[in-house]
Design a protein around this motif. Structure first.
Motif, PDB file in Angstrom:
ATOM      1  N   GLU A  13       0.192   4.630   4.911  1.00  0.00           N
ATOM      2  CA  GLU A  13      -1.064   3.952   4.597  1.00  0.00           C
ATOM      3  C   GLU A  13      -0.971   3.356   3.198  1.00  0.00           C
ATOM      4  OE1 GLU A  13      -4.581   6.421   4.199  1.00  0.00           O
ATOM      5  OE2 GLU A  13      -3.426   8.049   3.337  1.00  0.00           O
ATOM      6  N   ASP A  14      -1.866   2.397   2.920  1.00  0.00           N
ATOM      7  CA  ASP A  14      -1.960   1.857   1.566  1.00  0.00           C
ATOM      8  C   ASP A  14      -2.555   2.934   0.688  1.00  0.00           C
ATOM      9  OD1 ASP A  14      -0.963  -0.661   2.247  1.00  0.00           O
ATOM     10  OD2 ASP A  14      -2.946  -1.411   2.818  1.00  0.00           O
ATOM     11  N   LEU A  15      -1.881   3.208  -0.415  1.00  0.00           N
ATOM     12  CA  LEU A  15      -2.290   4.318  -1.269  1.00  0.00           C
ATOM     13  C   LEU A  15      -2.827   3.825  -2.599  1.00  0.00           C
ATOM     14  CD1 LEU A  15       0.861   6.558  -0.702  1.00  0.00           C
ATOM     15  CD2 LEU A  15      -1.394   6.861   0.338  1.00  0.00           C
ATOM     16  N   MET A  18      -2.952   6.577  -8.106  1.00  0.00           N
ATOM     17  CA  MET A  18      -2.853   8.000  -8.452  1.00  0.00           C
ATOM     18  C   MET A  18      -2.383   8.829  -7.256  1.00  0.00           C
ATOM     19  SD  MET A  18      -6.160   8.447 -10.957  1.00  0.00           S
ATOM     20  CE  MET A  18      -5.990  10.201 -11.109  1.00  0.00           C
ATOM     21  N   THR A  19      -2.849   8.466  -6.063  1.00  0.00           N
ATOM     22  CA  THR A  19      -2.404   9.181  -4.861  1.00  0.00           C
ATOM     23  C   THR A  19      -0.916   8.973  -4.656  1.00  0.00           C
ATOM     24  OG1 THR A  19      -4.578   8.946  -3.837  1.00  0.00           O
ATOM     25  CG2 THR A  19      -2.724   9.414  -2.367  1.00  0.00           C
ATOM     26  N   GLU A  20      -0.451   7.743  -4.850  1.00  0.00           N
ATOM     27  CA  GLU A  20       0.973   7.453  -4.688  1.00  0.00           C
ATOM     28  C   GLU A  20       1.810   8.265  -5.683  1.00  0.00           C
ATOM     29  OE1 GLU A  20       4.103   3.752  -4.293  1.00  0.00           O
ATOM     30  OE2 GLU A  20       2.067   3.354  -4.989  1.00  0.00           O
ATOM     31  N   GLU A  21       1.391   8.301  -6.925  1.00  0.00           N
ATOM     32  CA  GLU A  21       2.114   9.093  -7.932  1.00  0.00           C
ATOM     33  C   GLU A  21       2.093  10.573  -7.578  1.00  0.00           C
ATOM     34  OE1 GLU A  21       4.165   8.000 -10.373  1.00  0.00           O
ATOM     35  OE2 GLU A  21       3.739   6.088  -9.399  1.00  0.00           O
ATOM     36  N   MET A  74       4.016   7.576   2.323  1.00  0.00           N
ATOM     37  CA  MET A  74       4.322   6.564   1.303  1.00  0.00           C
ATOM     38  C   MET A  74       5.007   5.334   1.888  1.00  0.00           C
ATOM     39  SD  MET A  74       5.470   8.751  -2.069  1.00  0.00           S
ATOM     40  CE  MET A  74       6.798   9.650  -1.281  1.00  0.00           C
ATOM     41  N   GLY A  75       5.306   5.365   3.195  1.00  0.00           N
ATOM     42  CA  GLY A  75       5.922   4.201   3.841  1.00  0.00           C
ATOM     43  C   GLY A  75       7.369   3.987   3.438  1.00  0.00           C
TER      44      GLY A  75
END
Length: 181
Positions: A13-15, A18-21, A74-75
């Motif tokens: 999903e598009d993150l 901060m969620t991605e980190e 994170m894809g």
């Protein structure tokens, strides 16, 4: 993959930034935990604690599942050619930047065993870069790589295809100290 399992797995999903980190950090932490627990399992088994070893291995497996779920969200799982490029880029960073810097630090501090460990990894990672390049060329041409054995030195990680070397070119280990895939 089993359909029932596939529908339960987290999806990319598009993150938010901060969620991605957070997921990147969690992926690294879970990956390290899985490897650490595998090493602990081997030690427990060496000491005669087979069931403690089993517990460590099971939890290492669970930590790997957590890491894979984060990686998936994170894809980061692409087509094989893309995955080979990502792997090549990771090995390139290690060979060109990370390990040379770590080597300099360890040498400056007189940590000879760290220098040895880093040298083993640096030499092996350079081989991995070449292997990923060759594999990607084949995949981009619509072909799989040749069906041949891959051998990894249990001491230093030297990786070779085809015949197992009589002696590891990096650490001098004999052919009996290679694991074959």
């Amino acid at each position: 993959m089993d359909e029932a399992m596939e529908k339960r797995l987290p999806k990319p999903e598009d993150l938010g930034a901060m969620t991605e980190e957070s997921l990147k950090a969690a992926f690294a932490g879970e990956s390290q935990a899985a490897e650490k627990y595998t090493v602990y399992a081997e030690q427990a088994e060496e000491e005669g604690y087979a069931n403690v070893g089993k517990l460590f291995r099971a939890i290492a497996f669970a930590e790997t599942r957590h890491a894979r779920n984060h990686f998936r969200v994170m894809g980061q799982i692409g087509a094989t050619a893309d995955n080979l490029l990502a792997a090549f880029e990771g090995e390139s960073f290690e060979v060109d930047e990370m390990y040379p810097a770590y080597h300099s630090i360890a040498k400056a501090q007189g940590n000879n065993q760290a220098v040895r460990s880093i040298n083993y990894a640096l030499k092996s990672e350079a081989d991995h870069k070449d292997m990923y390049t060759d594999a990607r060329e084949q995949v981009l041409a619509g072909k799989d790589i040749a069906d041949q054995q891959v051998h990894v030195c249990l001491v230093c990680g030297h990786t070779a295809t085809g015949d197992v070397p009589d002696k590891c070119p990096y650490c001098g280990a004999g052919k009996e100290l290679y694991k074959t895939f």
